[in-house]
Design a protein around this motif. Structure first.
Motif, PDB file in Angstrom:
ATOM      1  N   SER A 122       0.835  -1.203   0.000  1.00  0.00           N
ATOM      2  CA  SER A 122       0.000   0.000   0.000  1.00  0.00           C
ATOM      3  C   SER A 122       0.869   1.253   0.000  1.00  0.00           C
ATOM      4  CB  SER A 122      -0.904   0.015   1.232  1.00  0.00           C
ATOM      5  OG  SER A 122      -1.743  -1.121   1.244  1.00  0.00           O
ATOM      6  N   LEU A 123       0.410   2.272  -0.738  1.00  0.00           N
ATOM      7  CA  LEU A 123       1.166   3.521  -0.805  1.00  0.00           C
ATOM      8  C   LEU A 123       0.255   4.671  -1.226  1.00  0.00           C
ATOM      9  CD1 LEU A 123       1.630   4.233  -4.059  1.00  0.00           C
ATOM     10  CD2 LEU A 123       3.298   2.404  -3.883  1.00  0.00           C
ATOM     11  N   VAL A 138      -6.806  -1.842 -12.294  1.00  0.00           N
ATOM     12  CA  VAL A 138      -6.688  -2.307 -10.912  1.00  0.00           C
ATOM     13  C   VAL A 138      -6.843  -3.819 -10.897  1.00  0.00           C
ATOM     14  CG1 VAL A 138      -7.601  -2.161  -8.579  1.00  0.00           C
ATOM     15  CG2 VAL A 138      -7.632  -0.139 -10.053  1.00  0.00           C
ATOM     16  N   GLY A 139      -5.843  -4.506 -10.334  1.00  0.00           N
ATOM     17  CA  GLY A 139      -5.907  -5.961 -10.260  1.00  0.00           C
ATOM     18  C   GLY A 139      -6.424  -6.446  -8.928  1.00  0.00           C
ATOM     19  N   GLU A 173      -4.361   0.729  -1.869  1.00  0.00           N
ATOM     20  CA  GLU A 173      -4.435  -0.004  -0.606  1.00  0.00           C
ATOM     21  C   GLU A 173      -4.702  -1.467  -0.896  1.00  0.00           C
ATOM     22  OE1 GLU A 173      -6.984  -0.094   3.559  1.00  0.00           O
ATOM     23  OE2 GLU A 173      -6.881   1.744   2.366  1.00  0.00           O
ATOM     24  N   GLY A 174      -3.837  -2.333  -0.366  1.00  0.00           N
ATOM     25  CA  GLY A 174      -3.998  -3.764  -0.585  1.00  0.00           C
ATOM     26  C   GLY A 174      -5.172  -4.335   0.174  1.00  0.00           C
ATOM     27  N   GLY A 175      -5.501  -5.590  -0.129  1.00  0.00           N
ATOM     28  CA  GLY A 175      -6.610  -6.250   0.558  1.00  0.00           C
ATOM     29  C   GLY A 175      -6.275  -6.541   2.003  1.00  0.00           C
ATOM     30  N   ASP A 220      -0.596  -7.282  -0.847  1.00  0.00           N
ATOM     31  CA  ASP A 220      -0.037  -6.424  -1.887  1.00  0.00           C
ATOM     32  C   ASP A 220      -1.101  -5.934  -2.865  1.00  0.00           C
ATOM     33  OD1 ASP A 220       2.523  -6.514  -0.950  1.00  0.00           O
ATOM     34  OD2 ASP A 220       3.203  -8.071  -2.329  1.00  0.00           O
ATOM     35  N   VAL A 221      -0.802  -4.796  -3.473  1.00  0.00           N
ATOM     36  CA  VAL A 221      -1.607  -4.241  -4.561  1.00  0.00           C
ATOM     37  C   VAL A 221      -1.056  -4.802  -5.873  1.00  0.00           C
ATOM     38  CG1 VAL A 221      -2.255  -2.112  -5.758  1.00  0.00           C
ATOM     39  CG2 VAL A 221      -2.009  -2.121  -3.262  1.00  0.00           C
TER      40      VAL A 221
END
Length: 344
Positions: free
Chosen positions: A63-64, A86-87, A121-123, A129-130
């Motif tokens: 996340s960043l 967005v994956g 923001e990752g899960g 990770d994103v």
């Protein structure tokens, strides 16, 4: 295969990983002020595939939050547009007063020459990770003037339907399986990607006339060919069905394929024959009858399939299968057996 450049921050010590990532971002897109809670150990990866007029980058990172300011633009301006898919995780894009919250399967578009902010923001509340795929496109490559594109900056577009879905599939396929293409394909694939991006943006502007006719034609041809490949097993797939699915006349469809140096019917037939040839030569499908293989690829009539196959290849499907089975036995036979007198 297509040339893929991979950057993996885990090859350097943990304390150097974030700096390595900042350098990568500056070189592939444009410098950003990035804040993250993972700066002490920024484990990330980027796989970059150059396709002539455009570049695709498949990213994985923690996340960043990134901001591109006027000062950074004055310092370095590569004059690039970015279209991001967005994956995983959620993203937020802000540019020209427009803010969009994006979820997996959605696309956003922004201009690297204008201030913007991106947040990823990752899960699992930011612990995962994103993942994203970004198309980097020079300003000069898009056949749409900047003032026409302004309403789309920082917006959201679907990557799961229509042209958006086709573009998303293209971006993922090329970046995850570059080994399936030849290096000589790069420029042509770049043109296909650029046409799909241009058509998608034109559709969202409700101003498709702004997209040059040759770009629209090539993008439509790519969309039609993808539809045919997805529905190849359907014996009822005809040129009329293909035309109806794309809301164009049969005559327009035929004109489209004239430019592709083929006919719709021959394109469908040749793809089906290619799938049949592959399955007939597959040892793992030896127990499947020729009629079953033909039917699974849109040839329900055994006699018709045999005639079409023989006309295309000069042998019957049975002979083709037997010949390939014999070649496989020779290839797999131990060398001592192949060279022995008993083998002659």
């Amino acid at each position: 295969m297509l040339q893929r450049t991979t950057i993996d921050t885990t090859v350097v010590p943990a304390g150097d990983r974030f700096g390595m990532w900042l350098d990568l971002v500056a070189r592939t897109t444009a410098p950003l002020h990035i804040r993250t809670e993972h700066a002490d150990d920024f484990s990330a990866r980027a796989e970059q595939v150059a396709l002539g007029p455009i570049t695709l980058v498949n990213y994985r990172y923690p996340s960043l939050d990134g901001i591109r300011t006027e000062k950074l633009i004055r310092r370095s301006d590569p004059e690039m547009y970015l279209l991001a898919l967005v994956g995983t995780g959620d993203s937020e894009a802000t540019q020209e007063g427009r803010r969009s919250v994006l979820h997996p399967g959605e696309l956003t578009f922004y201009d690297g020459s204008l201030p913007h902010r991106v947040r990823h923001e990752g899960g699992a509340n930011g612990r995962e990770d994103v993942r994203s795929v970004v198309a980097v496109i020079p300003h000069a490559m898009l056949p749409l003037p900047p003032q026409r594109l302004a309403p789309l900056l920082g917006g959201r577009m679907s990557g799961t339907e229509g042209i958006g879905a086709l573009l998303a599939q293209f971006m993922l396929q090329v970046t995850t399986h570059p080994e399936q293409y030849h290096a000589a394909d790069a420029d042509r694939l770049g043109t296909v990607g650029l046409d799909l991006v241009s058509t998608l943006l034109g559709r969202h502007l409700v101003a498709e006339d702004a997209v040059p006719s040759d770009v629209r034609r090539r993008a439509l041809a790519t969309q039609v060919q993808a539809y045919i490949q997805r529905n190849l097993r359907d014996a009822g797939l005809t040129p009329q069905v293909v035309a109806d699915a794309h809301h164009i006349s049969l005559r327009s469809l035929h004109r489209l394929f004239e430019a592709e140096e083929s006919t719709v019917a021959s394109y469908i037939r040749d793809l089906r024959l290619a799938r049949c040839r592959h399955d007939l030569a597959d040892p793992g499908l030896r127990t499947l009858s020729i009629q079953a293989i033909a039917a699974r690829w849109g040839f329900p009539d055994k006699a018709h399939f045999s005639r079409v196959f023989r006309a295309a290849h000069g042998v019957t499907p049975q002979s083709w299968r037997a010949e390939r089975a014999g070649l496989a036995q020779i290839v797999n036979r131990p060398a001592s057996t192949v060279n022995s007198p008993e083998a002659d």
